[in-house]
Design an enzyme around this catalytic site. Sequence first.
Site, PDB file in Angstrom:
ATOM      1  N   SER A  50       0.865  -1.191   0.000  1.00  0.00           N
ATOM      2  CA  SER A  50       0.000   0.000   0.000  1.00  0.00           C
ATOM      3  C   SER A  50       0.894   1.231   0.000  1.00  0.00           C
ATOM      4  CB  SER A  50      -0.859  -0.005   1.266  1.00  0.00           C
ATOM      5  OG  SER A  50      -1.418   1.276   1.482  1.00  0.00           O
TER       6      SER A  50
ATOM      7  N   TYR B 206      -0.885  -1.207  10.163  1.00  0.00           N
ATOM      8  CA  TYR B 206      -1.080  -1.573   8.757  1.00  0.00           C
ATOM      9  C   TYR B 206       0.094  -1.049   7.922  1.00  0.00           C
ATOM     10  CZ  TYR B 206      -3.511  -1.650   4.178  1.00  0.00           C
ATOM     11  OH  TYR B 206      -3.865  -1.866   2.873  1.00  0.00           O
TER      12      TYR B 206
END
Length: 258
Positions: A148, A163
């Site tokens: 990401s 994350y």
Amino acid sequence: MTANSPSGPPSFGLDGRVAIVTGASSGLGAAVARALASLGARVAVVARRYDRLTDLAGEIDGFAISCDLSDLGAVGTVVPEVVANLGPPQILVNAAGSMFSYERAESEPLEALRKTTDLNLLAPFLLAQGVFPHMCENGGGSIVNISSISGRVGIPGIPQASYAASKAGLSGLTAELAVQWARHSIRVNTVAPGFFRSEITGQLYDSEKAAEYLRRNTPLPKEGTADDIVGAVMWLAGDAGSYVTGQTIVVDGGWTAR
Ligand SMILES: NC(=O)c1ccc[n+]([C@@H]2O[C@H](COP(=O)([O-])OP(=O)(O)OC[C@H]3O[C@@H](n4cnc5c(N)ncnc54)[C@H](OP(=O)(O)O)[C@@H]3O)[C@@H](O)[C@H]2O)c1
């Protein structure tokens, strides 16, 4: 064909190659599985929701495997099941991922940190270990991890420290595996998407305020979709990307270019 390209344009074909795609019950993983199959690969689709996987496997003539990848003890069953049913894997796409905490960093519970790391970083690592001997035996292979942009830049207003750490970890793992396994012609790369609509981000896109924030921070005018990310994965999975390894390729509509 020119004198400089005696073998012609790069090939995206994957005829008969065996691929494993995690997170294939929705979103990007499902789009990647369909695209790989359309290029001729035989695809094992992995996630928890078996009904969705069997539907997709039926559609693409693939093979469904239900596995909770955050149960690290169970991850080791995936590759042997693929080998037994489709043959040795030449492509692995680690697309399964999730967020387990929306707290600010100072308050994220340890349990959420652990769950995030297990699913987003350790499961891809274990699956890479699982495919390694088969790729060695086959004379090579391609592993594509999905990280990401939050593994590269902070995202103001959407707290996601664990994350982000897990996704940045994938890029470090990618570079190290690429160097260790290059001698076996196993390429390892990561695709780092920006925001696109999926189950994980559906609520964001459904909130007008959040959707406006995403629009404002994305230079390209189009709203991102899983299909916008798939091209980079196909390039890295097959021979068109045959000299690319150890890289993190950002596909984000320009978010990180600002
Ligand atoms: N959407 C975005 O804006 C965005 C941006 C950057 C990166 N990403 C990354 O892109 C990847 C795909 O996400 P997506 O947006 O397509 O989200 P999604 O639609 O929510 O898909 C996530 C997939 O991961 C699977 N999964 C979740 N937990 C699992 C578990 N414990 N065991 C096995 N499979 C599990 C889900 O299947 P089951 O629920 O059936 O298990 C589902 O197939 C993820 O790694 C995500 O972090 C997404």
